[in-house]
Design a protein around this motif. Sequence first.
Motif, PDB file in Angstrom:
ATOM      1  N   THR A  69      -6.287   7.700   7.868  1.00  0.00           N
ATOM      2  CA  THR A  69      -5.510   6.525   7.455  1.00  0.00           C
ATOM      3  C   THR A  69      -4.400   6.940   6.508  1.00  0.00           C
ATOM      4  OG1 THR A  69      -7.439   5.108   7.722  1.00  0.00           O
ATOM      5  CG2 THR A  69      -5.656   4.263   6.327  1.00  0.00           C
ATOM      6  N   MET A  70      -4.720   7.820   5.551  1.00  0.00           N
ATOM      7  CA  MET A  70      -3.701   8.292   4.614  1.00  0.00           C
ATOM      8  C   MET A  70      -2.648   9.118   5.353  1.00  0.00           C
ATOM      9  SD  MET A  70      -2.351   8.276   1.673  1.00  0.00           S
ATOM     10  CE  MET A  70      -3.598   7.316   0.832  1.00  0.00           C
ATOM     11  N   VAL A  74       1.089   4.319  -2.736  1.00  0.00           N
ATOM     12  CA  VAL A  74       1.034   5.766  -2.481  1.00  0.00           C
ATOM     13  C   VAL A  74       2.210   6.448  -3.170  1.00  0.00           C
ATOM     14  CG1 VAL A  74       1.170   7.559  -0.701  1.00  0.00           C
ATOM     15  CG2 VAL A  74      -0.272   5.540  -0.333  1.00  0.00           C
ATOM     16  N   GLN A 125      -0.124   6.825   6.808  1.00  0.00           N
ATOM     17  CA  GLN A 125       0.778   6.310   5.769  1.00  0.00           C
ATOM     18  C   GLN A 125       1.809   7.370   5.373  1.00  0.00           C
ATOM     19  OE1 GLN A 125       1.088   3.295   4.741  1.00  0.00           O
ATOM     20  NE2 GLN A 125      -0.782   2.390   5.522  1.00  0.00           N
ATOM     21  N   GLN A 138       0.822  -1.198   0.000  1.00  0.00           N
ATOM     22  CA  GLN A 138       0.000   0.000   0.000  1.00  0.00           C
ATOM     23  C   GLN A 138       0.864   1.259   0.000  1.00  0.00           C
ATOM     24  OE1 GLN A 138      -0.410  -2.600   2.088  1.00  0.00           O
ATOM     25  NE2 GLN A 138      -2.371  -3.446   1.415  1.00  0.00           N
ATOM     26  N   GLN A 139       1.955   1.230   0.754  1.00  0.00           N
ATOM     27  CA  GLN A 139       2.838   2.391   0.782  1.00  0.00           C
ATOM     28  C   GLN A 139       3.522   2.586  -0.570  1.00  0.00           C
ATOM     29  OE1 GLN A 139       4.916   1.086   4.302  1.00  0.00           O
ATOM     30  NE2 GLN A 139       4.036   2.749   5.517  1.00  0.00           N
ATOM     31  N   LEU A 143      -5.181  11.857  -2.391  1.00  0.00           N
ATOM     32  CA  LEU A 143      -4.569  10.550  -2.155  1.00  0.00           C
ATOM     33  C   LEU A 143      -5.515   9.617  -1.409  1.00  0.00           C
ATOM     34  CD1 LEU A 143      -0.951  11.626  -1.149  1.00  0.00           C
ATOM     35  CD2 LEU A 143      -1.624  10.416  -3.233  1.00  0.00           C
ATOM     36  N   ALA A 144      -6.154  10.134  -0.393  1.00  0.00           N
ATOM     37  CA  ALA A 144      -7.089   9.315   0.385  1.00  0.00           C
ATOM     38  C   ALA A 144      -8.226   8.827  -0.507  1.00  0.00           C
ATOM     39  CB  ALA A 144      -7.632  10.109   1.568  1.00  0.00           C
ATOM     40  N   HIS A 170      -7.022   6.118  -3.028  1.00  0.00           N
ATOM     41  CA  HIS A 170      -6.722   4.827  -2.400  1.00  0.00           C
ATOM     42  C   HIS A 170      -7.896   4.285  -1.577  1.00  0.00           C
ATOM     43  CE1 HIS A 170      -2.490   4.473  -3.588  1.00  0.00           C
ATOM     44  NE2 HIS A 170      -2.586   5.782  -3.694  1.00  0.00           N
TER      45      HIS A 170
END
Length: 143
Positions: free
Chosen positions: A63-64, A39, A67, A35-36, A53-54, A57
């Motif tokens: 949560t973003m 991103v 990360q 997941q990273q 970004l949030a 994804h």
Amino acid sequence: MRDDPAGLAEQVSTVLRHLVLLLRRTVAGQPLTSQQYGVLGSLEPGPRRMTELAEEHAVQLPTMTVQINRLEDAGLVARGADPADARVRTVELTGEGRERLRAVRVARIAHLTEELAALTEEERATLAAALPVLAKLGRSQPR
């Protein structure tokens, strides 16, 4: 199968899950999660807003943020301000982040190359013919 969208959807979902797992195995044991790396890939074209970004994804902003904090602590991303609105925070790749992303991409391509080499020429041709349709699915927006 062509006339049964639900059955086709189920098979596509299963196949894509296995392909995602295949790609994830190439980064197993790395200090970052898949997941990273995802991103980092989203930041490759340039700085992005955290909210974008949030949304991309499909996670909540907190949560973003977690990360991004981890990626920032690792020196892979840097925060900045949106030139159009100084109140808005953006995130961009650092040189190290860009290099890490490139290295993972090289490893994934090498792994996929080995897997594809094991297929027959006809199987590779079939896969190549399906790529535009898969790309179209990947560009479709949620309803």
